[in-house]
Design a protein around this motif. Structure first.
Motif, PDB file in Angstrom:
ATOM      1  N   PHE A  29       0.744  -1.288   0.051  1.00  0.00           N
ATOM      2  CA  PHE A  29       0.016   0.065   0.021  1.00  0.00           C
ATOM      3  C   PHE A  29       0.913   1.086  -0.001  1.00  0.00           C
ATOM      4  CE2 PHE A  29      -2.210  -3.529   2.472  1.00  0.00           C
ATOM      5  CZ  PHE A  29      -3.024  -3.400   1.962  1.00  0.00           C
ATOM      6  N   GLU A  30       0.188   2.231  -0.454  1.00  0.00           N
ATOM      7  CA  GLU A  30       0.984   3.626  -0.454  1.00  0.00           C
ATOM      8  C   GLU A  30       0.938   4.159   1.185  1.00  0.00           C
ATOM      9  OE1 GLU A  30      -0.889   6.630  -2.906  1.00  0.00           O
ATOM     10  OE2 GLU A  30      -0.249   5.367  -4.828  1.00  0.00           O
ATOM     11  N   PRO A  31       2.035   4.721   1.561  1.00  0.00           N
ATOM     12  CA  PRO A  31       2.082   5.114   3.071  1.00  0.00           C
ATOM     13  C   PRO A  31       0.635   6.033   3.578  1.00  0.00           C
ATOM     14  CG  PRO A  31       4.229   5.747   1.862  1.00  0.00           C
ATOM     15  CD  PRO A  31       3.161   5.311   0.915  1.00  0.00           C
ATOM     16  N   GLY A  32       0.072   5.654   4.538  1.00  0.00           N
ATOM     17  CA  GLY A  32      -1.085   6.272   4.858  1.00  0.00           C
ATOM     18  C   GLY A  32      -2.436   5.837   4.387  1.00  0.00           C
ATOM     19  N   ALA A  33      -2.117   4.688   3.499  1.00  0.00           N
ATOM     20  CA  ALA A  33      -3.427   4.292   2.671  1.00  0.00           C
ATOM     21  C   ALA A  33      -4.453   3.516   3.857  1.00  0.00           C
ATOM     22  CB  ALA A  33      -3.104   3.389   1.834  1.00  0.00           C
ATOM     23  N   ARG A  34      -5.697   3.880   3.591  1.00  0.00           N
ATOM     24  CA  ARG A  34      -6.663   2.725   4.363  1.00  0.00           C
ATOM     25  C   ARG A  34      -6.497   1.434   4.074  1.00  0.00           C
ATOM     26  NH1 ARG A  34     -11.368   4.087   7.089  1.00  0.00           N
ATOM     27  NH2 ARG A  34     -12.950   2.321   7.187  1.00  0.00           N
ATOM     28  N   ALA A  73       6.723  10.015  10.756  1.00  0.00           N
ATOM     29  CA  ALA A  73       5.945  10.006   9.444  1.00  0.00           C
ATOM     30  C   ALA A  73       4.891   8.963   9.333  1.00  0.00           C
ATOM     31  CB  ALA A  73       6.989  10.032   8.359  1.00  0.00           C
ATOM     32  N   THR A  74       4.927   7.957   9.877  1.00  0.00           N
ATOM     33  CA  THR A  74       4.074   6.754   9.787  1.00  0.00           C
ATOM     34  C   THR A  74       3.274   6.453  11.058  1.00  0.00           C
ATOM     35  OG1 THR A  74       5.860   5.283  10.463  1.00  0.00           O
ATOM     36  CG2 THR A  74       5.473   5.700   7.959  1.00  0.00           C
ATOM     37  N   TRP A  75       3.591   7.107  12.193  1.00  0.00           N
ATOM     38  CA  TRP A  75       2.985   6.808  13.600  1.00  0.00           C
ATOM     39  C   TRP A  75       1.369   6.500  13.663  1.00  0.00           C
ATOM     40  CZ3 TRP A  75       5.096   3.970  17.458  1.00  0.00           C
ATOM     41  CH2 TRP A  75       4.033   3.869  18.589  1.00  0.00           C
ATOM     42  N   SER A  76       0.731   7.765  13.278  1.00  0.00           N
ATOM     43  CA  SER A  76      -0.403   7.948  13.371  1.00  0.00           C
ATOM     44  C   SER A  76      -1.187   6.868  12.454  1.00  0.00           C
ATOM     45  CB  SER A  76      -0.923   9.248  12.636  1.00  0.00           C
ATOM     46  OG  SER A  76      -2.565   9.343  12.534  1.00  0.00           O
ATOM     47  N   HIS A  77      -0.919   6.629  11.298  1.00  0.00           N
ATOM     48  CA  HIS A  77      -1.043   5.523  10.448  1.00  0.00           C
ATOM     49  C   HIS A  77      -1.050   4.293  11.032  1.00  0.00           C
ATOM     50  CE1 HIS A  77      -0.946   2.567   7.020  1.00  0.00           C
ATOM     51  NE2 HIS A  77      -2.073   3.254   6.746  1.00  0.00           N
ATOM     52  N   SER A  78       0.098   4.026  11.730  1.00  0.00           N
ATOM     53  CA  SER A  78       0.447   2.592  12.527  1.00  0.00           C
ATOM     54  C   SER A  78      -0.760   2.579  13.554  1.00  0.00           C
ATOM     55  CB  SER A  78       1.800   2.698  13.115  1.00  0.00           C
ATOM     56  OG  SER A  78       2.658   2.616  12.229  1.00  0.00           O
ATOM     57  N   GLY A  97      -4.280  -4.696  19.627  1.00  0.00           N
ATOM     58  CA  GLY A  97      -2.962  -4.979  18.866  1.00  0.00           C
ATOM     59  C   GLY A  97      -1.857  -4.445  19.235  1.00  0.00           C
ATOM     60  N   ILE A  98      -0.669  -4.653  18.602  1.00  0.00           N
ATOM     61  CA  ILE A  98       0.553  -4.224  19.075  1.00  0.00           C
ATOM     62  C   ILE A  98       1.382  -3.544  18.232  1.00  0.00           C
ATOM     63  CG2 ILE A  98       1.646  -6.542  18.525  1.00  0.00           C
ATOM     64  CD1 ILE A  98       3.533  -6.021  20.933  1.00  0.00           C
ATOM     65  N   ILE A  99       2.213  -2.403  18.521  1.00  0.00           N
ATOM     66  CA  ILE A  99       3.170  -1.881  17.614  1.00  0.00           C
ATOM     67  C   ILE A  99       4.284  -2.261  18.224  1.00  0.00           C
ATOM     68  CG2 ILE A  99       3.970   0.277  16.462  1.00  0.00           C
ATOM     69  CD1 ILE A  99       1.250   1.446  17.064  1.00  0.00           C
ATOM     70  N   VAL A 100       5.208  -2.530  17.315  1.00  0.00           N
ATOM     71  CA  VAL A 100       6.812  -3.033  17.738  1.00  0.00           C
ATOM     72  C   VAL A 100       7.736  -1.893  17.094  1.00  0.00           C
ATOM     73  CG1 VAL A 100       8.570  -4.706  17.971  1.00  0.00           C
ATOM     74  CG2 VAL A 100       6.143  -5.366  17.732  1.00  0.00           C
ATOM     75  N   VAL A 101       8.326  -1.228  17.960  1.00  0.00           N
ATOM     76  CA  VAL A 101       9.230  -0.234  17.535  1.00  0.00           C
ATOM     77  C   VAL A 101      10.736  -0.329  17.653  1.00  0.00           C
ATOM     78  CG1 VAL A 101       9.459   2.457  17.558  1.00  0.00           C
ATOM     79  CG2 VAL A 101       7.215   1.481  18.111  1.00  0.00           C
ATOM     80  N   SER A 102      11.423  -0.322  16.520  1.00  0.00           N
ATOM     81  CA  SER A 102      12.930  -0.538  16.583  1.00  0.00           C
ATOM     82  C   SER A 102      13.683   0.647  16.153  1.00  0.00           C
ATOM     83  CB  SER A 102      13.398  -1.632  16.062  1.00  0.00           C
ATOM     84  OG  SER A 102      13.318  -1.622  14.488  1.00  0.00           O
ATOM     85  N   GLY A 103      13.085   1.735  15.592  1.00  0.00           N
ATOM     86  CA  GLY A 103      13.514   3.113  15.080  1.00  0.00           C
ATOM     87  C   GLY A 103      12.584   3.931  14.736  1.00  0.00           C
ATOM     88  N   ALA A 104      13.210   5.172  14.487  1.00  0.00           N
ATOM     89  CA  ALA A 104      12.417   6.354  14.170  1.00  0.00           C
ATOM     90  C   ALA A 104      13.245   7.293  12.869  1.00  0.00           C
ATOM     91  CB  ALA A 104      12.257   7.312  15.389  1.00  0.00           C
ATOM     92  N   THR A 105      13.479   6.741  11.879  1.00  0.00           N
ATOM     93  CA  THR A 105      14.284   7.501  10.802  1.00  0.00           C
ATOM     94  C   THR A 105      13.596   8.828  10.496  1.00  0.00           C
ATOM     95  OG1 THR A 105      13.261   6.192   9.060  1.00  0.00           O
ATOM     96  CG2 THR A 105      15.369   5.214  10.123  1.00  0.00           C
ATOM     97  N   SER A 106      12.356   9.010  10.651  1.00  0.00           N
ATOM     98  CA  SER A 106      11.912  10.175  10.193  1.00  0.00           C
ATOM     99  C   SER A 106      11.660  11.226  11.495  1.00  0.00           C
ATOM    100  CB  SER A 106      10.098  10.043   9.382  1.00  0.00           C
ATOM    101  OG  SER A 106       9.587   9.243  10.525  1.00  0.00           O
TER     102      SER A 106
END
Length: 321
Positions: A205-210, A225-230, A238-247
């Motif tokens: 999908f494109e970034p931010g796509a439904r 850049a992607t957090w809100s979409h995540s 559900g779970i978000i697993v975070v290992s970095g924040a390049t943006s």
């Protein structure tokens, strides 16, 4: 010896501090071993080192490269574990408050030789090339820990990988597909999305796509850049697993959604020596191989750094000797 190193920290123009040249050959302390480096892969951590992040100014000049593969003096082919623990530490390697990575305190792998504690070398599987093995100790180990240690997912569940062409992201896609998960990924371009599908993503999908439906887990290395979409892409619980924040590391909180839907957020950093050993066994058993986007002689390292800084990646960038 020949090496690629950071001469000094440069936050705004990191590549201006990159030097390809000569450095003294390392001494070998008791309990350490010298490895003749055959291949080493580039990580975003090397860009941070050039910027002076996570390293004291008096540590420069610093040879870059926090993982690799090579040969011991007795001819044994090895893969390097990048996490160097304090003497006497017991427990999870990544929780040692005095732990460090190669290039933070100790000289790195972009050189003819590197010295590491003897516990930080593991036998290289015969089926892996040196270039393939050089991707295991950072990007693939990070992905392995995120997926199998931190997420709690079961085969058959759905995961979303934010970003589809970096080293950790491509590893997550390959590991996830090989392990029976439904794998979705986002990518900024048609080329990046096509790469993800070639590596095993069921949909891209494109970034931010439904998304067609919410997912059981999201794997984050992008950050702001992607957090809100995540957060919005997760099923309740559900779970978000975070290992970095390049943006960037200042994402919108989305706290109301987090507590109302009882979402979980967990951090993941690198992995342990035992997890690296299991990862090497896993790739040997399954036959999956890392996506190498570019393989360059170490003398041409500047080109690889420029590509990473510009986001022009299609898997791991590997330097060879």
């Amino acid at each position: 010896m020949f090496a690629v190193y950071a001469q000094e920290p440069n936050r705004d123009k990191p590549l201006d501090s990159l030097v390809v040249g000569e450095r003294p050959e390392p001494e070998v302390p008791d309990g350490w071993v010298k490895v003749s480096v055959k291949a080493a892969s580039l990580n975003m951590h090397d860009i941070w080192t050039l910027r002076g992040v996570g390293i004291k100014e008096d540590q420069f000049p610093m040879i870059l490269g926090c993982d690799g593969a090579g040969v011991l003096d007795d001819g044994t082919e090895v893969v390097l574990h990048s996490v160097v623990n304090a003497a006497g530490w017991q427990g999870d390697d990544t929780l040692d408050p005095r732990r460090t990575l190669l290039t933070e305190k100790h000289q790195g792998t972009f050189a003819d030789f590197v010295v590491v504690p003897s516990r930080n070398v593991l036998p290289k599987p015969a089926g892996l090339s040196f270039s393939e093995a050089a991707t295991m100790g950072t990007a693939w180990l990070t992905a392995y820990r995120m997926l199998f240690v931190k997420s709690g997912l079961r085969p058959g569940q759905t995961l979303l990988v934010q970003g589809s062409s970096g080293g950790v992201s491509t590893a997550l896609i390959q590991l996830g597909r090989a392990s029976g998960f439904r794998v979705w990924a986002t990518g900024r371009s048609e080329e990046k999305r096509a790469l993800a599908e070639e590596l095993g993503a069921h949909q891209t999908f494109e970034p931010g796509a439904r998304l067609p439906e919410r997912v059981d887990a999201v794997f984050e290395t992008v950050g702001k850049a992607t957090w809100s979409h995540s957060v919005k892409s997760l099923k309740p619980g559900g779970i978000i697993v975070v290992s970095g924040a390049t943006s960037g590391g200042d994402p919108g909180a989305e706290l109301q959604r987090v507590f109302f839907l009882q979402l979980r957020v967990t951090g993941s950093t690198m992995g342990t020596r035992d997890e690296l050993a299991d990862l090497l066994s896993y790739v040997a058993l399954t036959g999956i191989r890392p996506q190498i986007g570019a393989e360059l002689p170490l003398a041409e390292a500047a080109e690889g750094f420029r590509n990473m800084l510009d986001g022009a990646t299609a898997g791991k960038i590997v330097f060879t000797r």
